[in-house]
Motif scaffolding. Sequence first.
Motif, short mmCIF file in Angstrom:
data_model
loop_
_atom_site.label_atom_id
_atom_site.label_comp_id
_atom_site.label_asym_id
_atom_site.label_seq_id
_atom_site.Cartn_x
_atom_site.Cartn_y
_atom_site.Cartn_z
N ARG A 99 0.79 -1.23 0.00
CA ARG A 99 0.00 0.00 0.00
C ARG A 99 0.83 1.28 0.00
O ARG A 99 0.81 2.05 -0.96
N GLU A 100 1.58 1.53 1.07
CA GLU A 100 2.26 2.83 1.20
C GLU A 100 3.26 3.04 0.06
O GLU A 100 3.33 4.12 -0.51
N VAL A 101 4.02 1.98 -0.23
CA VAL A 101 5.05 2.12 -1.25
C VAL A 101 4.44 2.49 -2.60
O VAL A 101 4.81 3.48 -3.22
N VAL A 102 3.48 1.71 -3.03
CA VAL A 102 2.92 1.94 -4.36
C VAL A 102 2.17 3.27 -4.41
O VAL A 102 2.25 4.00 -5.40
N LEU A 103 1.49 3.61 -3.31
CA LEU A 103 0.79 4.91 -3.31
C LEU A 103 1.79 6.06 -3.43
O LEU A 103 1.51 7.06 -4.08
N LEU A 104 2.94 5.92 -2.80
CA LEU A 104 3.94 6.99 -2.90
C LEU A 104 4.41 7.14 -4.36
O LEU A 104 4.44 8.25 -4.90
N TRP A 105 4.75 6.03 -5.00
CA TRP A 105 5.23 6.13 -6.39
C TRP A 105 4.12 6.62 -7.30
O TRP A 105 4.34 7.48 -8.16
N TYR A 106 2.92 6.11 -7.13
CA TYR A 106 1.79 6.55 -7.96
C TYR A 106 1.47 8.03 -7.73
O TYR A 106 1.31 8.80 -8.66
N GLY A 107 1.37 8.40 -6.46
CA GLY A 107 1.00 9.78 -6.15
C GLY A 107 2.01 10.76 -6.73
O GLY A 107 1.65 11.77 -7.33
N SER A 108 3.30 10.43 -6.57
CA SER A 108 4.34 11.31 -7.12
C SER A 108 4.21 11.40 -8.62
O SER A 108 4.35 12.47 -9.22
N SER A 109 3.92 10.25 -9.26
CA SER A 109 3.85 10.27 -10.72
C SER A 109 2.75 11.22 -11.19
O SER A 109 2.92 11.92 -12.18
N VAL A 110 1.65 11.28 -10.44
CA VAL A 110 0.56 12.16 -10.86
C VAL A 110 0.96 13.63 -10.69
O VAL A 110 0.63 14.48 -11.51
N PHE A 111 1.74 13.90 -9.65
CA PHE A 111 2.26 15.26 -9.50
C PHE A 111 3.09 15.65 -10.72
O PHE A 111 2.92 16.72 -11.31
N TRP A 112 4.00 14.77 -11.14
CA TRP A 112 4.85 15.08 -12.29
C TRP A 112 4.02 15.16 -13.56
O TRP A 112 4.34 15.92 -14.48
N LEU A 113 2.97 14.37 -13.64
CA LEU A 113 2.10 14.43 -14.81
C LEU A 113 1.48 15.82 -14.95
O LEU A 113 1.44 16.40 -16.04
N LEU A 114 1.02 16.37 -13.81
CA LEU A 114 0.42 17.70 -13.86
C LEU A 114 1.46 18.75 -14.23
O LEU A 114 1.24 19.60 -15.10
N LEU A 115 2.63 18.68 -13.59
CA LEU A 115 3.66 19.66 -13.90
C LEU A 115 4.10 19.51 -15.37
O LEU A 115 4.23 20.50 -16.09
N GLY A 116 4.28 18.27 -15.79
CA GLY A 116 4.68 18.02 -17.18
C GLY A 116 3.66 18.56 -18.16
O GLY A 116 4.01 19.08 -19.22
N SER A 117 2.37 18.45 -17.82
CA SER A 117 1.33 18.96 -18.73
C SER A 117 1.40 20.48 -18.82
O SER A 117 1.24 21.04 -19.91
N MET A 118 1.65 21.15 -17.68
CA MET A 118 1.76 22.61 -17.72
C MET A 118 2.94 23.02 -18.60
O MET A 118 2.83 23.90 -19.45
N LEU A 119 4.08 22.36 -18.39
CA LEU A 119 5.26 22.68 -19.20
C LEU A 119 4.98 22.42 -20.68
O LEU A 119 5.41 23.17 -21.56
#
Lengths: 498, 209
Positions: free
Chosen positions: A25-45
Amino acid sequence: METDPRDPGRAADVRERAVIDRSAREVVLLWYGSSVFWLLLGSMLALVTSIKLHTPGFLADWEWLTFGRVRPAHLNTVIYGWASMSGVGTLLWLMARLCKIRLPWREGLILAGIYWNAMVAIGTFQILVGNGTSIEWLEFPWWVSIPLGVVFLVLIALTVKMLRTRREKHLYVSQWYLFGATIWFPFLYVAATVLIHSPAATGVAKATANWWFAHNVLGLWLTPIGLASAYYFIPKVLGRPIHSYYLSIIGFWSLALFYNWAGTHHLIGGPLPAWLVTVGTVGSMMMFVPVITVAVNHHLTMAGHFSKMRFSPTLRFIVFGAMSYTVVSVQGSLTALRMVNEVGHFTHYTIAHAHLGVYSFYSMIAFGSMYYVMPRLVEREWVSSRLIKIHFWACAVGMIMYWVGLSFGGWIQGLMMNNPDVPFMDVVQRMIPYLWSRSIAGTLMTIGHVSFAILVWKMIRREGAWLVEPTLFVTRKDAREAANASHLPAPATGGHAS
Amino acid sequence: MNRVSLIALGVLATVIASLFGLVLIPNFQLESMGPRSIQQPDGSTAVYPAELDSYLEAPGREVYRDLGCVYCHSQQVRPEGFGADIERGWGARRSVPRDYVLQSPPFMGTMRTGPDLANIADRQPSQEWHYLHLYDPRITSPGSVMPSFKFLFDTTVGEAPRAPLGFPMIPLPETYVDEPTWIVPTERGRALIAYLGTLRQPFEMEEVQ
């Protein structure tokens, strides 16, 4: 898998899977959650980059947002932030599920996730302040990319440990792909960085190292993860086995053998020894073997069950991705032909192609996987099937528009550039409507990403209902009626059990 | 040997094979290639390619890297009969490996939103043109989508400034500004244009099979 929770043997399986999911749970949520953050930033860029190409005055006075910096910042955040981090999340969960063991080294994997985030953040910052390398796909300074590659030793050791202590003796094809990917990526990343930044390679050999790497990031890192996910989730959601085990193994080894060699097709017509370009073209043609085997295998697994895409978000995203894999690979092989390359090279046609690979194929599969995995980790439901719908349609329509607009525009660009009587400025002007279409498509895709981010946020905050049955696009009753009407079993997307 | 080690070995073998085939063997083939001295028509000899000077040209190349010009400009001329690079005047001959022996890494590029720059020094020798173009490409090339790089200049309105020794001072065209305005490139701006002045691929050079 068709499950009846009242069956005692099945009930034990259900409990076992719940224990494994909880361990991840915690591990995968951390990697997934971070990926979504980068997805949003990447989309803005991405949007900033896209707008600058038709409206050069946009944000023009800030050096750190100049086109030549936001463009690589976009690429690196989406590849190493979004795609790689979501990929690692899926990889860990799938490995635990398929080995039937609890995820080991949880603290270490959380540290690795934090470290990975820090490195991507530092690398992106370095690009924006002008320390990028201007080597495509390798823009992070070497002192960021080497540590990023080296942390993968942990993942290699982990997958080896999981495979050796696995409780399920049979190795499913997804495990082959995932294991391959964990070895391939760090090898590529570290070898390419060393060759390019040290005197070990000189002159144009640095350019071939560049394209050997850049082509293989998709081919030997994101593709295996995407295929491993498709191989797992399509049969899982349908409740029927993969069509052919042997085809899947042929697909794996032919990918491993041929994908590597295709990279130099990015340098056709360039200042290389002639034989190198020939090798790249042959490698690209051989790619028809793995692509067709995978396509046939998935298609025959899906055959007769396409209607289930109406109900299951996971299936809908993943089938979209798997079909894109066939299209992008066929297109890629054709692009290596001299007559196609002569027109498409150096144009937006190539950009469209790259997005068909990383977005339409890989990212759509990553979304689909996360729709399946996250509810099982959190034991809550997705809060809104409407947001899932918006996500799917905004991304699917956006992506198609992106690809059609830029492929078409890029082709025209290539034809015009190859006609010396057309002034260059006419080519520049002619591209502007197509570049606008890309900004609109990108906006749509960003809308999709924001919907997805809201869903993920609420999922992590456990705002959904307790997990009883998965969120479908239609109510269970509609689905059952529709299924009865077409003489299919009720949607076997499975409850918590599958 | 068990299944897992077998996969690991196969996976490593395939990728190492391609590393040799696509990078290390070509590197071995080209490694010994270096600059060459060439007899010029007037009897003098030239060394090609020449090292960039460390005063302006090499730092200028760093500015080119740092601002990501490579994402819109290639530096490679394709052969005759493959595209129209030569017909467009982007070079007199195709680019060959020797052109890049001193470049680390070469900026060969994969995108031509703007024209190829492999021979820009010959095609556009005017420094003043380059400064105005860099300041705002719409001054010299109406309709261009190249970004402006105003941050590589100091701008003075009204009275002509005093530029430091060696730095040009360029008036902006009257059609572009209301009041008389001068621009003076910064150190980095001047270095970048000096680097562009080195971009040429002259002489007949052998291809590599």
